[in-house]
Design a protein around this motif. Structure first.
Motif, short mmCIF file in Angstrom:
data_model
loop_
_atom_site.label_atom_id
_atom_site.label_comp_id
_atom_site.label_asym_id
_atom_site.label_seq_id
_atom_site.Cartn_x
_atom_site.Cartn_y
_atom_site.Cartn_z
N PRO A 208 0.83 -1.21 0.00
CA PRO A 208 0.00 0.00 0.00
C PRO A 208 0.86 1.27 0.00
O PRO A 208 1.93 1.30 0.62
CB PRO A 208 -0.81 -0.09 1.29
N ASP A 209 0.39 2.30 -0.67
CA ASP A 209 1.15 3.55 -0.77
C ASP A 209 1.53 4.13 0.59
O ASP A 209 2.62 4.66 0.75
CB ASP A 209 0.36 4.59 -1.58
N ILE A 210 0.64 4.02 1.56
CA ILE A 210 0.94 4.56 2.89
C ILE A 210 2.12 3.82 3.54
O ILE A 210 2.96 4.42 4.20
CB ILE A 210 -0.31 4.56 3.80
N GLU A 211 2.21 2.51 3.30
CA GLU A 211 3.34 1.72 3.83
C GLU A 211 4.63 2.04 3.07
O GLU A 211 5.71 2.04 3.65
CB GLU A 211 3.02 0.23 3.75
N VAL A 212 4.50 2.31 1.78
CA VAL A 212 5.67 2.70 0.98
C VAL A 212 6.24 4.01 1.52
O VAL A 212 7.46 4.16 1.66
CB VAL A 212 5.30 2.82 -0.52
N GLU A 213 5.37 4.95 1.85
CA GLU A 213 5.83 6.22 2.41
C GLU A 213 6.51 6.02 3.76
O GLU A 213 7.52 6.66 4.05
CB GLU A 213 4.66 7.21 2.52
N LYS A 214 5.98 5.11 4.58
CA LYS A 214 6.61 4.79 5.87
C LYS A 214 8.00 4.21 5.64
O LYS A 214 8.95 4.53 6.35
CB LYS A 214 5.77 3.78 6.66
N PHE A 215 8.11 3.32 4.65
CA PHE A 215 9.39 2.71 4.32
C PHE A 215 10.41 3.79 3.95
O PHE A 215 11.53 3.81 4.47
CB PHE A 215 9.22 1.71 3.16
N LYS A 216 10.01 4.70 3.08
CA LYS A 216 10.92 5.75 2.63
C LYS A 216 11.32 6.66 3.79
O LYS A 216 12.49 7.06 3.90
CB LYS A 216 10.28 6.55 1.49
N LYS A 217 10.40 6.95 4.67
CA LYS A 217 10.70 7.79 5.84
C LYS A 217 11.67 7.06 6.78
O LYS A 217 12.59 7.66 7.34
CB LYS A 217 9.42 8.14 6.57
N THR A 218 11.48 5.76 6.95
CA THR A 218 12.34 4.96 7.82
C THR A 218 13.77 4.95 7.32
O THR A 218 14.71 4.99 8.11
CB THR A 218 11.80 3.53 7.96
N VAL A 219 13.96 4.90 6.00
CA VAL A 219 15.32 4.95 5.44
C VAL A 219 16.04 6.19 5.96
O VAL A 219 17.17 6.12 6.44
CB VAL A 219 15.29 4.94 3.89
N GLY A 220 15.38 7.33 5.90
CA GLY A 220 15.97 8.57 6.39
C GLY A 220 16.19 8.57 7.89
O GLY A 220 17.22 9.04 8.37
N ASN A 221 15.22 8.03 8.62
CA ASN A 221 15.34 7.97 10.08
C ASN A 221 16.51 7.10 10.53
O ASN A 221 17.05 7.31 11.61
CB ASN A 221 14.05 7.44 10.71
N LEU A 222 16.89 6.13 9.71
CA LEU A 222 18.02 5.26 10.05
C LEU A 222 19.36 5.85 9.61
O LEU A 222 20.40 5.22 9.76
CB LEU A 222 17.83 3.88 9.40
N GLY A 223 19.33 7.05 9.04
CA GLY A 223 20.57 7.69 8.60
C GLY A 223 20.92 7.40 7.16
O GLY A 223 22.01 7.72 6.71
N GLY A 224 20.00 6.81 6.43
CA GLY A 224 20.24 6.49 5.03
C GLY A 224 19.55 7.47 4.11
O GLY A 224 18.98 8.47 4.55
N SER A 225 19.61 7.18 2.81
CA SER A 225 18.95 8.03 1.84
C SER A 225 18.52 7.19 0.64
O SER A 225 19.11 6.15 0.35
CB SER A 225 19.87 9.16 1.38
#
Length: 77
Positions: free
Chosen positions: A15-32
């Motif tokens: 789902p798009d909402i989960e995809v957005e969470k995934f992308k946000k988590t990448v940044g929260n973990l110090g990634g990009s």
């Protein structure tokens, strides 16, 4: 330490909402996210070397189709 790059493909059913969470988590973990593919739900993700890719998989394993290290490919003549 240099960051590591991975190609992460999400399932089409994610789902798009989960995809957005995934992308946000990448940044929260110090990634990009350095590249977002247009035909598939796929991303090139850079993570700090000390952060194992399994940390990103935690919580998103059910929607991740594949993960592979992004590295140069060559052919031998």
């Amino acid at each position: 330490m240099a960051p590591k790059s991975f190609i992460v493909t999400l399932k089409d059913s994610a789902p798009d909402i989960e995809v957005e969470k995934f992308k946000k988590t990448v940044g929260n973990l110090g990634g990009s996210i350095t590249h977002e593919f247009s035909l598939i739900k796929g991303y090139t993700v850079k993570l700090p070397e000390e952060l194992h890719i399994n940390k990103l998989k935690d919580g998103f394993d059910s929607m991740i189709a594949s993960v592979e290290e992004d590295k140069e490919v060559s052919i031998q003549k």
